[in-house]
Write an enzyme that holds these catalytic residues in place. Structure first.
Site, PDB file in Angstrom:
ATOM      1  CG  ASP A 167      64.753 -44.943  76.994  1.00 32.10           C
ATOM      2  OD1 ASP A 167      64.715 -43.759  76.620  1.00 32.10           O
ATOM      3  OD2 ASP A 167      63.896 -45.448  77.739  1.00 32.10           O
TER       4      ASP A 167
ATOM      5  NE  ARG B 191      61.458 -48.128  57.717  1.00 28.35           N
ATOM      6  CZ  ARG B 191      60.207 -48.459  58.046  1.00 28.35           C
ATOM      7  NH1 ARG B 191      59.912 -49.699  58.372  1.00 28.35           N
ATOM      8  NH2 ARG B 191      59.252 -47.549  58.070  1.00 28.35           N
TER       9      ARG B 191
ATOM     10  CG  HIS C 145      57.277 -43.957  60.250  1.00 30.38           C
ATOM     11  ND1 HIS C 145      56.183 -44.337  60.998  1.00 30.38           N
ATOM     12  CD2 HIS C 145      57.517 -44.974  59.389  1.00 30.38           C
ATOM     13  CE1 HIS C 145      55.783 -45.527  60.600  1.00 30.38           C
ATOM     14  NE2 HIS C 145      56.580 -45.947  59.639  1.00 30.38           N
TER      15      HIS C 145
ATOM     16  CB  SER D 193      58.159 -56.442  75.334  1.00 21.48           C
ATOM     17  OG  SER D 193      57.506 -55.204  75.565  1.00 21.48           O
TER      18      SER D 193
HETATM   19  C1  LIG Z   1      52.825 -46.719  63.319  1.00 23.52           C
HETATM   20  C2  LIG Z   1      53.953 -47.570  62.802  1.00 23.52           C
HETATM   21  C3  LIG Z   1      53.760 -48.388  61.698  1.00 23.52           C
HETATM   22  C4  LIG Z   1      54.800 -49.190  61.210  1.00 23.52           C
HETATM   23  N1  LIG Z   1      54.557 -50.037  60.165  1.00 23.52           N
HETATM   24  C5  LIG Z   1      55.545 -50.885  59.754  1.00 23.52           C
HETATM   25  C6  LIG Z   1      55.299 -51.866  58.756  1.00 23.52           C
HETATM   26  O1  LIG Z   1      54.195 -51.993  58.249  1.00 23.52           O
HETATM   27  N2  LIG Z   1      56.326 -52.677  58.389  1.00 23.52           N
HETATM   28  C7  LIG Z   1      57.572 -52.588  58.939  1.00 23.52           C
HETATM   29  O2  LIG Z   1      58.471 -53.361  58.550  1.00 23.52           O
HETATM   30  N3  LIG Z   1      57.814 -51.674  59.905  1.00 23.52           N
HETATM   31  C8  LIG Z   1      56.841 -50.844  60.331  1.00 23.52           C
HETATM   32  N4  LIG Z   1      57.094 -49.931  61.318  1.00 23.52           N
HETATM   33  C9  LIG Z   1      58.402 -49.961  61.978  1.00 23.52           C
HETATM   34  C10 LIG Z   1      58.461 -51.196  62.884  1.00 23.52           C
HETATM   35  O3  LIG Z   1      57.208 -51.373  63.489  1.00 23.52           O
HETATM   36  C11 LIG Z   1      59.518 -51.046  63.957  1.00 23.52           C
HETATM   37  O4  LIG Z   1      60.745 -50.670  63.383  1.00 23.52           O
HETATM   38  C12 LIG Z   1      59.712 -52.370  64.687  1.00 23.52           C
HETATM   39  O5  LIG Z   1      58.481 -52.849  65.150  1.00 23.52           O
HETATM   40  C13 LIG Z   1      60.665 -52.167  65.845  1.00 23.52           C
HETATM   41  O6  LIG Z   1      60.662 -53.330  66.625  1.00 23.52           O
HETATM   42  P1  LIG Z   1      61.598 -53.392  67.891  1.00 23.52           P
HETATM   43  O7  LIG Z   1      61.354 -54.718  68.529  1.00 23.52           O
HETATM   44  O8  LIG Z   1      62.973 -53.039  67.508  1.00 23.52           O
HETATM   45  O9  LIG Z   1      61.096 -52.196  68.830  1.00 23.52           O
HETATM   46  P2  LIG Z   1      59.633 -51.859  69.424  1.00 23.52           P
HETATM   47  O10 LIG Z   1      58.595 -52.714  68.829  1.00 23.52           O
HETATM   48  O11 LIG Z   1      59.442 -50.401  69.344  1.00 23.52           O
HETATM   49  O12 LIG Z   1      59.828 -52.255  70.945  1.00 23.52           O
HETATM   50  C14 LIG Z   1      60.698 -51.531  71.777  1.00 23.52           C
HETATM   51  C15 LIG Z   1      60.469 -51.994  73.202  1.00 23.52           C
HETATM   52  O13 LIG Z   1      61.473 -51.481  74.065  1.00 23.52           O
HETATM   53  C16 LIG Z   1      60.871 -51.008  75.260  1.00 23.52           C
HETATM   54  N5  LIG Z   1      61.773 -50.021  75.868  1.00 23.52           N
HETATM   55  C17 LIG Z   1      62.261 -48.884  75.314  1.00 23.52           C
HETATM   56  N6  LIG Z   1      63.087 -48.267  76.182  1.00 23.52           N
HETATM   57  C18 LIG Z   1      63.115 -49.018  77.310  1.00 23.52           C
HETATM   58  C19 LIG Z   1      63.765 -48.909  78.570  1.00 23.52           C
HETATM   59  N7  LIG Z   1      64.567 -47.873  78.880  1.00 23.52           N
HETATM   60  N8  LIG Z   1      63.558 -49.877  79.494  1.00 23.52           N
HETATM   61  C20 LIG Z   1      62.741 -50.915  79.241  1.00 23.52           C
HETATM   62  N9  LIG Z   1      62.083 -51.061  78.064  1.00 23.52           N
HETATM   63  C21 LIG Z   1      62.277 -50.136  77.119  1.00 23.52           C
HETATM   64  C22 LIG Z   1      59.548 -50.447  74.788  1.00 23.52           C
HETATM   65  O14 LIG Z   1      58.665 -50.284  75.867  1.00 23.52           O
HETATM   66  C23 LIG Z   1      59.149 -51.541  73.792  1.00 23.52           C
HETATM   67  O15 LIG Z   1      58.590 -52.631  74.473  1.00 23.52           O
HETATM   68  C24 LIG Z   1      56.071 -49.130  61.814  1.00 23.52           C
HETATM   69  C25 LIG Z   1      56.268 -48.297  62.918  1.00 23.52           C
HETATM   70  C26 LIG Z   1      55.223 -47.525  63.414  1.00 23.52           C
HETATM   71  C27 LIG Z   1      55.456 -46.647  64.609  1.00 23.52           C
END
Ligand SMILES: Cc1cc2nc3c(=O)[nH]c(=O)nc-3n(C[C@H](O)[C@H](O)[C@H](O)COP(=O)(O)OP(=O)(O)OC[C@H]3O[C@@H](n4cnc5c(N)ncnc54)[C@H](O)[C@@H]3O)c2cc1C
Length: 539
Positions: free
Chosen positions: A223, A405, A364, A21
């Site tokens: 995961d 990246r 990160h 999410s």
């Molecule tokens: C502190 C921080 C600052 C950042 N700043 C930036 C920025 O300024 N600009 C930028 O472009 N990027 C930034 N990034 C990177 C970027 O935020 C992430 O790459 C991006 O938000 C990932 O989005 P996502 O939807 O792929 O995963 P996420 O937003 O990490 O969501 C993953 C989801 O999967 C769920 N999940 C995981 N495993 C399971 C499982 N087994 N079963 C059920 N649910 C599960 C988690 O609970 C979570 O809800 C930053 C990252 C961090 C940590």
């Protein structure tokens, strides 16, 4: 030993199941539901527990699509960061689509900051030639996450909060080309259920928790990558792990990201000696940065360069951190632009502006991941497309980032690639398609509850120590090989427990962490030249 059967296993059926999410999972679930698909969204903690919610800096993109020069520069910066390993077609197409997708976020309700002239307040981060990053103060991710969660609640989506995906259900074992049937999930009470669907979208984010020091939230245990690997899905570029150079270093506290945008606003990296010299001189602060002799961009060089330089300085000095100096900047402006950072520093008695900020590198972002095609479809070990299985967001390797990246390109990648995968997932879930899997149940034989949790905790700590000490920013052959042996030992131990016990959340995570650690180490050993984020002193 008495054997207990699962008594309340359920089988649920949906057109599509989205796991995760963050920006990718929420965008996908909302998009599918708007087109009338019956969707379940599975997320292992609460909806907002995601890296997305913690993103500070912003989202990169050139909004004026007629400005060819600026678009070319964004493409060039992305290719430069990727160090020759980007897929140039992907880079070009993602950068070109940025304006449309950022507009979609605005249409959903995200309000990006504007300057006094009414235009977007664009900022610059490391590796960018131009100001092209849109942001919402220093809480861009929270603004995006909050907006998308609101949209999710307006749709008819089955939200399974606190449910944890455990393993993919295949149409036929050892036959990935037959496609996917769904996913087994652990509910909050510890029972495993089968969720059947025509499309399964992995949006599980990153794997920062493999390392002791990370900016990532607790859910980032890799995961999705591990589940996919167990189902014969190909991974790519796993050796490229981005360490952020400026995580707040307070003893005993989880590292907290100090966004690169602060360096974009003029903050300078120094050692404590450098700061002393600066205070005794009338020269500009950048003269006293250890980055000055390393890169012409100084403190704003790309993250890998800054992180490695910092690592070297820390190893030489034995100090626990370097300093990010902001005392030459206007404190009121800083506090207004970076309220989240200012509040976090205040918790530790530090004031943004006058006080130097102690920082150190921390894991990160995972650049590699599940190899996908241009529609977000997963590839098998043999390179064929895996029917009905998608990976979007940080869990996927699309070819955009190559070996490194560029800052703020990941939120962009997530929205562009999720949009493309959504179109294909809609086709996979057209109403007339039947999933004829039958009713697969989680492991036929019943198992006991795990009796002792202590070994799992100890193995998790050991894994993080191995990855931090031997598979960090700067690598050596001998250390990588030692890490490979030690992780194999942990994997065998977990496997033994896994076969004899009912899964617990921590056990599921550790099983996944050990697999992803092995994938990172194996890829690092296979990479024979230093490129991008992979830096081996023996090469
Ligand atoms: C502190 C921080 C600052 C950042 N700043 C930036 C920025 O300024 N600009 C930028 O472009 N990027 C930034 N990034 C990177 C970027 O935020 C992430 O790459 C991006 O938000 C990932 O989005 P996502 O939807 O792929 O995963 P996420 O937003 O990490 O969501 C993953 C989801 O999967 C769920 N999940 C995981 N495993 C399971 C499982 N087994 N079963 C059920 N649910 C599960 C988690 O609970 C979570 O809800 C930053 C990252 C961090 C940590």
């Amino acid at each position: 030993m008495p054997v207990r059967q699962y008594m309340v296993q359920r089988v649920m059926q949906f057109d599509a199941v989205v796991v995760g999410s963050g920006i990718a999972g929420l965008t996908m679930a909302v998009g599918l539901a708007r087109e009338g698909r019956d969707v379940a969204l599975v997320t292992k903690k609460q909806l907002e527990d995601s890296s997305t919610n913690w993103a500070q800096g912003g989202i990169a993109g050139v909004l004026d699509t007629t400005n060819e020069e600026s678009i070319e520069k964004h493409i060039q910066d992305t290719l430069d960061a990727g160090d020759g390993l980007c897929d140039e077609d992907v880079v070009r197409s993602v950068v070109l689509e940025a304006a449309d997708r950022i507009q979609s976020l605005i249409n959903e309700g995200v309000i990006f900051d504007r300057a006094s002239d009414g235009n977007f307040d664009l900022v610059k981060e490391g590796g960018h030639q131009e100001k092209r990053i849109l942001h919402v103060k220093d809480r861009t991710g929270a603004a995006i996450e909050g907006t998308l969660i609101k949209r999710l609640h307006e749709e008819n989506v089955t939200i399974l909060e606190g449910w944890m995906a455990v393993d993919l259900i295949l149409q036929k074992q050892n036959s990935p080309e037959e496609g996917i049937s769904g996913i087994w999930c652990l509910d909050p009470e510890g029972e495993v259920h089968s969720i059947i669907s025509n499309a399964l979208i992995l949006a599980t984010g990153g794997a920062g928790k493999l390392w002791r020091e990370t900016t990532n939230p607790s859910v980032a245990t890799g995961d999705g990558i591990a589940m996919a690997h167990r189902a014969s899905v190909k991974t790519k570029h796993m050796e490229f792990i981005q360490f952020h150079p400026t995580a707040l270093a307070m003893p005993g506290k989880q590292p907290f990201l100090i966004t690169e945008a602060l360096r974009g606003a003029g903050a300078i990296l120094m050692t404590s000696e450098g700061l002393q010299e600066y205070r005794e001189s009338d020269k500009k602060p950048e003269h006293f940065s250890f980055m000055r002799s390393i890169d012409s961009r100084g403190s704003l060089a790309t993250r890998d360069i800054v992180a490695r330089a910092t690592d070297r300085i820390l190893k030489q000095s034995g100090e626990p951190h370097v300093l990010l100096v902001t005392e030459h900047l206007n404190p009121e402006e800083l506090k207004s632009k970076f309220p989240t950072i200012s509040q976090r520093l205040a918790k530790y008695g530090l004031e943004l502006g006058p006080d130097p900020i102690p920082v150190t590198p921390a894991a990160h972002y995972i650049v590699g991941g599940i190899e996908v095609d241009s529609k977000g479809q997963c590839k098998t070990f043999e390179g064929a497309t895996y029917k009905g299985l998608f990976a979007v967001g940080e869990v996927a390797c699309t070819g955009l980032h190559g070996a490194n990246r560029l800052a703020s390109n990941s939120l962009l990648e997530a929205i562009v690639m999720t949009h493309r995968a959504l179109k294909k997932a809609l086709v996979e879930t057209e109403k007339n398609q039947e999933n004829d899997t039958g009713v697969p149940l989680w492991r036929a034989k019943g198992l006991d509850n795990l009796r002792e949790h202590a070994p799992i905790k100890a193995d998790r700590q050991a894994l993080q120590t191995i990855m931090s000490d031997d598979v960090g920013l700067v690598r050596r052959n001998e250390r990588l090989q030692r890490a490979q042996r030690k992780i194999l030992h942990i994997t065998e131990e977990i496997d033994r427990i896994w076969r004899s016990s009912k899964p617990s959340r921590k056990l599921v995570e550790l099983r996944n962490m050990s697999i992803v650690s092995s994938l990172v180490i194996d890829a690092a050993i296979s990479r024979k030249e230093n490129v991008g984020l992979h830096y081996n002193l023996d090469q």
